[in-house]
Scaffold this active site. Structure first.
Site, PDB file in Angstrom:
ATOM      1  N   GLN A   1      -5.124  -4.135  -1.981  1.00 40.81           N
ATOM      2  CA  GLN A   1      -4.707  -2.908  -3.008  1.00 40.81           C
ATOM      3  C   GLN A   1      -4.529  -3.512  -4.313  1.00 40.81           C
ATOM      4  O   GLN A   1      -4.284  -2.724  -5.213  1.00 40.81           O
ATOM      5  CB  GLN A   1      -3.335  -2.435  -2.613  1.00 40.81           C
TER       6      GLN A   1
ATOM      7  N   THR B   1     -25.499  -9.442  12.864  1.00 39.29           N
ATOM      8  CA  THR B   1     -26.348  -9.167  11.553  1.00 39.29           C
ATOM      9  C   THR B   1     -25.850  -8.558  10.536  1.00 39.29           C
ATOM     10  O   THR B   1     -25.076  -7.517  10.631  1.00 39.29           O
ATOM     11  CB  THR B   1     -27.542  -8.209  12.154  1.00 39.29           C
TER      12      THR B   1
ATOM     13  N   ASN C   1       0.698  -1.154  -0.090  1.00 37.54           N
ATOM     14  CA  ASN C   1      -0.007  -0.046   0.043  1.00 37.54           C
ATOM     15  C   ASN C   1       1.049   1.247   0.113  1.00 37.54           C
ATOM     16  O   ASN C   1       0.135   2.370  -0.074  1.00 37.54           O
ATOM     17  CB  ASN C   1      -0.964  -0.073   1.162  1.00 37.54           C
TER      18      ASN C   1
ATOM     19  N   CYS D   1      -2.703   5.250   6.856  1.00 37.69           N
ATOM     20  CA  CYS D   1      -2.842   4.375   8.022  1.00 37.69           C
ATOM     21  C   CYS D   1      -1.736   4.870   9.142  1.00 37.69           C
ATOM     22  O   CYS D   1      -1.961   4.768  10.472  1.00 37.69           O
ATOM     23  CB  CYS D   1      -2.804   3.017   7.831  1.00 37.69           C
TER      24      CYS D   1
HETATM   25  N1  PLP Z   1      -4.530  -4.154   3.957  1.00 32.42           N
HETATM   26  C1  PLP Z   1      -4.151  -2.998   3.220  1.00 32.42           C
HETATM   27  C2  PLP Z   1      -3.165  -3.270   2.310  1.00 32.42           C
HETATM   28  C3  PLP Z   1      -4.703  -1.717   3.360  1.00 32.42           C
HETATM   29  O1  PLP Z   1      -4.195  -0.774   2.499  1.00 32.42           O
HETATM   30  C4  PLP Z   1      -5.699  -1.386   4.109  1.00 32.42           C
HETATM   31  C5  PLP Z   1      -6.344   0.016   4.050  1.00 32.42           C
HETATM   32  O2  PLP Z   1      -5.363   1.047   4.166  1.00 32.42           O
HETATM   33  C6  PLP Z   1      -6.327  -2.507   5.001  1.00 32.42           C
HETATM   34  C7  PLP Z   1      -5.606  -3.570   4.930  1.00 32.42           C
HETATM   35  C8  PLP Z   1      -7.271  -2.269   5.966  1.00 32.42           C
HETATM   36  O3  PLP Z   1      -8.448  -2.393   5.279  1.00 32.42           O
HETATM   37  P1  PLP Z   1      -9.862  -1.744   5.992  1.00 32.42           P
HETATM   38  O4  PLP Z   1      -9.987  -0.243   5.974  1.00 32.42           O
HETATM   39  O5  PLP Z   1     -11.222  -2.264   5.079  1.00 32.42           O
HETATM   40  O6  PLP Z   1      -9.891  -2.440   7.476  1.00 32.42           O
END
Ligand code: PLP
Length: 376
Positions: A178, A236, A148, A322
């Protein structure tokens, strides 16, 4: 507005928004036996079918979750519960998203031995390095498909096929977030027992994802309760979000190759503009997805440039969304030069990105290069 932070999240497409609305109107609980419930269940089944078709698996192999973070937690802790009492070793990479990395850190805390494979001096993770780290004591191998932060594509099919030839019982998990809907992904070709997917990176709604569980693999549930999703994930079902996810997949599922061609042209254009500028480095040029690109603008700190661009209605990310401004260990793992680390921008595309967006971005960067103070 120029939005180039699609690896963080995408703008939901109209079809997904309509899907969410439809799922709100059909308000029944999919578990109810009466008509309201049956109507809701039909919407859920229809979306499940679209997602299963998109990765070439059976409908019964798709389980809805609240997103890829939950999918990966379910995969990793499920693998531990099913085998970790007898076996103790986990193999992963040093460049995973926190949704995989943190649960694996937790397994280490619980006593597992974790081997984290780093890219080599060229930023490449070879399938051999992964395979050689697996032994009789390994119960889980977890590797992402597309990174990512750099867009690097990891050699999942080769690694997982070789692992399963030598150790058929090892559980393989792949975070495909990704790569999904961007590169062609088929569950059988990847050779993954478990695959994490997310809707909001593919123009679907947030808070919904899926976990593929290969038929025949018993994965202990992570969420216990009413036994929804055949007991694999209680709670649910979010019919509106599931419906929106399904509609996004239907809209884009048939045109992956076409959009990939367009993304490659955009990547070429971005790289050409960076090279022409002379003050911008392209941080990763190995085997990669054209949708995610890491660049560094000499002398301009990421956050400063990000906010400068924001004022011009241009939206990008510094590294990964993130990491919320924290320094990225992943970029260091990919051998991005130290001097580029504080100046990284991530430019990520969606099906709506245009060449004009990239020209607008470059104008913004050039204005910043002229106006802003240089880092000492
Ligand atoms: N894995 C990767 C490579 C991501 O880029 C992300 C989100 O940035 C996630 C997992 C997490 O996904 P989610 O936001 O659906 O929990």
């Amino acid at each position: 507005m120029i939005y180039l932070d699609n690896a963080a999240t995408t703008r939901p497409c109209e079809a997904a928004v309509k899907g969410v609305m439809k799922g709100l109107e059909v308000f029944g609980n999919p578990s109810s036996l009466h008509r309201c419930g049956v109507d809701a269940e039909l919407l859920v089944s229809d979306a499940r079918h679209s997602i299963a078709e998109s990765i070439g698996c059976l409908d019964e192999e798709i389980f809805f979750t609240s997103g890829a973070t939950e999918s990966s937690n379910t995969a990793i802790f499920g693998a531990y519960k099913s085998q970790g009492k007898r076996k103790h070793c986990v193999v992963t990479t040093a460049v995973e998203h926190p949704a995989t990395a943190r649960p694996i850190d937790e397994l280490e805390r619980l006593g597992c031995k974790v081997v984290r494979i780093s890219p080599d001096e060229n930023g490449v993770i070879s399938p051999e390095c992964i395979v050689n780290a697996v032994n009789e004591d390994t119960f889980l191998v977890s590797m992402m498909f597309v990174n990512n932060e750099t867009g690097a594509v990891l050699p999942i099919s080769k690694a997982f096929a070789a692992i399963h030839r030598r150790f058929p019982k090892v559980i393989t998990h792949c975070d495909c977030v990704q790569g999904y809907m961007k590169l062609p992904i088929k569950a059988k070709t990847l050779g993954a027992d478990l695959i994490s997917l997310s809707a909001h990176k593919i123009c679907g709604p947030k808070g919904i994802g899926a976990l593929y569980v290969r038929k025949g693999l018993h994965l202990p549930a992570f969420m216990l309760g009413g036994g929804q999703e055949k007991g694999q994930r209680s709670g649910t079902e979010s019919v509106p979000l599931i419906c929106g996810f399904g509609e996004a997949v239907k809209l884009y599922g048939g045109s992956i190759a076409e959009r990939l061609e367009k993304a490659k042209k955009l990547e070429n254009k971005l790289f050409e503009l960076c090279e022409k500028n002379g003050g911008i480095s392209i941080n990763y040029r190995g085997e990669k997805s054209p949708y995610v690109n890491s660049i560094s603008v000499d002398g301009l700190r990421s956050e400063v440039l990000l906010h400068y661009l924001e004022k011009r209605e241009i939206f990008v990310s510094s590294g990964s969304a993130c990491s919320k401004g924290k320094k990225s260990g992943v970029l260091a793992e990919f051998r991005i030069p130290v001097q580029n680390m504080d100046t990284t921008l991530r430019i990520s595309f969606s099906p709506d990105t245009t060449e004009e967006d990239l020209l607008g971005l470059m104008e913004g960067i050039e204005a910043a290069q002229q106006e802003l103070a240089r880092i000492k």
